[in-house]
Design an enzyme around this catalytic site. Structure first.
Site, PDB file in Angstrom:
ATOM      1  N   HIS A 104       0.841  -1.203   0.000  1.00  0.00           N
ATOM      2  CA  HIS A 104       0.000   0.000   0.000  1.00  0.00           C
ATOM      3  C   HIS A 104       0.875   1.253   0.000  1.00  0.00           C
ATOM      4  O   HIS A 104       0.664   2.183  -0.794  1.00  0.00           O
ATOM      5  CB  HIS A 104      -0.915  -0.019   1.221  1.00  0.00           C
ATOM      6  CG  HIS A 104      -1.814   1.180   1.324  1.00  0.00           C
ATOM      7  ND1 HIS A 104      -3.168   1.112   1.091  1.00  0.00           N
ATOM      8  CD2 HIS A 104      -1.564   2.478   1.635  1.00  0.00           C
ATOM      9  CE1 HIS A 104      -3.711   2.312   1.260  1.00  0.00           C
ATOM     10  NE2 HIS A 104      -2.745   3.154   1.592  1.00  0.00           N
ATOM     11  N   GLU A 105       1.846   1.307   0.896  1.00  0.00           N
ATOM     12  CA  GLU A 105       2.713   2.485   0.978  1.00  0.00           C
ATOM     13  C   GLU A 105       3.557   2.645  -0.283  1.00  0.00           C
ATOM     14  O   GLU A 105       3.798   3.767  -0.750  1.00  0.00           O
ATOM     15  CB  GLU A 105       3.604   2.405   2.219  1.00  0.00           C
ATOM     16  CG  GLU A 105       2.866   2.472   3.540  1.00  0.00           C
ATOM     17  CD  GLU A 105       2.019   3.725   3.690  1.00  0.00           C
ATOM     18  OE1 GLU A 105       2.455   4.802   3.231  1.00  0.00           O
ATOM     19  OE2 GLU A 105       0.913   3.633   4.267  1.00  0.00           O
ATOM     20  N   HIS A 108       1.843   4.594  -2.953  1.00  0.00           N
ATOM     21  CA  HIS A 108       1.987   6.046  -2.859  1.00  0.00           C
ATOM     22  C   HIS A 108       3.306   6.496  -3.493  1.00  0.00           C
ATOM     23  O   HIS A 108       3.344   7.492  -4.231  1.00  0.00           O
ATOM     24  CB  HIS A 108       1.929   6.490  -1.401  1.00  0.00           C
ATOM     25  CG  HIS A 108       0.604   6.297  -0.743  1.00  0.00           C
ATOM     26  ND1 HIS A 108      -0.574   6.764  -1.295  1.00  0.00           N
ATOM     27  CD2 HIS A 108       0.253   5.690   0.417  1.00  0.00           C
ATOM     28  CE1 HIS A 108      -1.592   6.449  -0.498  1.00  0.00           C
ATOM     29  NE2 HIS A 108      -1.114   5.792   0.540  1.00  0.00           N
ATOM     30  N   GLU A 132      -5.294   7.123  -2.001  1.00  0.00           N
ATOM     31  CA  GLU A 132      -5.557   5.985  -1.114  1.00  0.00           C
ATOM     32  C   GLU A 132      -6.230   4.839  -1.864  1.00  0.00           C
ATOM     33  O   GLU A 132      -5.963   3.662  -1.586  1.00  0.00           O
ATOM     34  CB  GLU A 132      -6.436   6.427   0.054  1.00  0.00           C
ATOM     35  CG  GLU A 132      -5.731   7.291   1.079  1.00  0.00           C
ATOM     36  CD  GLU A 132      -4.593   6.558   1.771  1.00  0.00           C
ATOM     37  OE1 GLU A 132      -4.730   5.358   2.060  1.00  0.00           O
ATOM     38  OE2 GLU A 132      -3.554   7.198   2.006  1.00  0.00           O
ATOM     39  N   HIS A 234     -10.177  13.886  13.568  1.00  0.00           N
ATOM     40  CA  HIS A 234     -10.395  14.681  12.357  1.00  0.00           C
ATOM     41  C   HIS A 234     -11.378  15.835  12.574  1.00  0.00           C
ATOM     42  O   HIS A 234     -11.374  16.796  11.807  1.00  0.00           O
ATOM     43  CB  HIS A 234     -10.910  13.787  11.229  1.00  0.00           C
ATOM     44  CG  HIS A 234      -9.935  12.729  10.822  1.00  0.00           C
ATOM     45  ND1 HIS A 234      -9.625  11.654  11.647  1.00  0.00           N
ATOM     46  CD2 HIS A 234      -9.187  12.582   9.693  1.00  0.00           C
ATOM     47  CE1 HIS A 234      -8.750  10.884  11.035  1.00  0.00           C
ATOM     48  NE2 HIS A 234      -8.463  11.414   9.860  1.00  0.00           N
TER      49      HIS A 234
END
Length: 369
Positions: A104-105, A108, A132, A234
């Site tokens: 996943h990383e 990016h 994402e 958030h």
């Protein structure tokens, strides 16, 4: 705490007692290292005809907890905006979970490298959710039994029906149940900012949305003396949450489109279902993904996703297609046991009127001052 995913494997698995697919022990038996796990992720993207990470990545990234000092190890990817320096910070454990996280990383980082030639202002995904979504879509392939078999971590990519349905349920409890929460956080925020939810009703308005959209209620009655929305970072930090909703929906759209280009998913063909697809080594899928990523944010996001999806809108049908075997199983079980689908009111969960403070509580406040 927020019920954004449900760790309820012990009571909600369709086939209790069936062991899930977890290659952690096999990885450890084969003496996997953090460096090797990152190399596998780099190889995944290279197999798609995408770009290898530069040599500086291997020198400057943090892949394990340093011996001499403690560092913050939350997985993160970094673009130093010079077109050459890209890094990951991730203190890796040799587990299947971390193998997926690393891919996943690295998604990016691949995105950073693809749009590095854009003017600085366009070096970003076309909307915050797409970055994402790419990482999530890659993870769907990496976690598939077929891909784990390719890596030599499983003896066979074929699984039993019970393992398959349990795996889909486990994934649904993590991702599908997240969607209502991801949607309502910014819905509540919008109601506050536009003025349709007055300050005196902020907390009960929060719980109204939690109940109506998510089907959740607090363990005890709340009131306007509380401010439960602020328990989510958030909210007080004023960070948009809708990007997570976008990414969780769009990942399945990307996965479907890429799997079709790879020839690994054929609609209507039971031998090639969407949830078993692995796009590894498909240059057709990689070329399409690379074309989208190279655009960065230089075009409106509907135009950008159209390069891969062939459509300009978010669409939940791919998500349903991915989970179709589980949905069919649930429909059959609910019909068999005559289960009610949904939730019914079962008492008060928030008092709109602020309770009056007693004299003792006022004295306590005065004493603390």
């Amino acid at each position: 705490m927020w019920a954004l995913n449900w760790k309820l494997d012990d009571i909600l698995m369709p086939f209790p007692g069936v062991e899930p697919i977890d290659v952690t022990k096999e990885m450890q038996r084969q003496h996997y290292t953090p460096r090797h796990m990152f190399e596998l992720a780099d190889r995944f993207f290279y197999s798609l005809n995408l770009t290898r990470v530069p040599a500086s990545f291997w020198r400057r990234s943090v892949m394990r907890q340093p011996d001499a000092r403690r560092v913050i190890c939350h997985p993160s990817s970094w673009d130093f905006c010079d077109g050459a320096d890209f890094r990951i910070n991730h203190c890796t454990n040799v587990t299947q979970k971390d193998l997926v996280t690393i891919h996943h990383e690295m998604s990016h980082v691949q995105y950073f490298m693809q749009y590095k030639n854009q003017p600085y202002i366009f070096r970003a995904a076309a909307n915050p959710g797409i970055h994402e979504a790419v990482g999530h879509a890659v993870a769907l392939s990496v976690e598939s039994p077929r891909h784990l078999w390719r890596l030599g971590l499983l003896d066979d990519y074929r699984t039993t029906y019970a393992v398959e349905i349990n795996d889909l349920m486990r994934r649904a409890l993590d991702q599908v149940v997240f969607l209502p929460y991801a949607y309502l956080v910014d819905l509540w925020r919008w109601k506050v900012l536009e003025g349709s939810l007055p300050e005196k009703d902020w907390n009960c308005g929060w719980w109204d949305l939690r109940y109506e959209i998510q089907g959740m209620k607090p363990p005890e009655v709340r009131s306007e003396e509380d401010f439960d929305a602020a328990s989510k970072y958030h909210i007080p930090a004023n960070i948009a949450y809708s990007r997570h909703f976008v990414s969780f929906v769009m990942q399945f759209q990307l996965h479907k489109a890429l799997c079709m280009k790879a020839g690994q998913y054929v609609p209507g063909d039971p031998s090639r279902p969407l949830h078993k697809c692995d796009i590894y080594s498909s240059t057709q899928a990689g070329n399409a993904l690379g074309e989208m990523m190279r655009l960065g944010s230089s075009r409106p996001w509907p135009e950008v996703i159209e390069t891969v999806l062939g459509e300009r809108k978010m669409n939940g049908s791919a998500l349903r297609e991915y989970f179709r075997p589980l949905e069919l199983w649930l429909a059959e079980e609910n019909q068999k046991h005559k289960e009610f689908v949904g939730w019914r009111p079962d008492g008060e969960y928030c008092v709109y009127e602020k309770p009056k403070k007693s004299e003792s509580s006022l004295r306590c406040e005065l004493n603390t001052e």
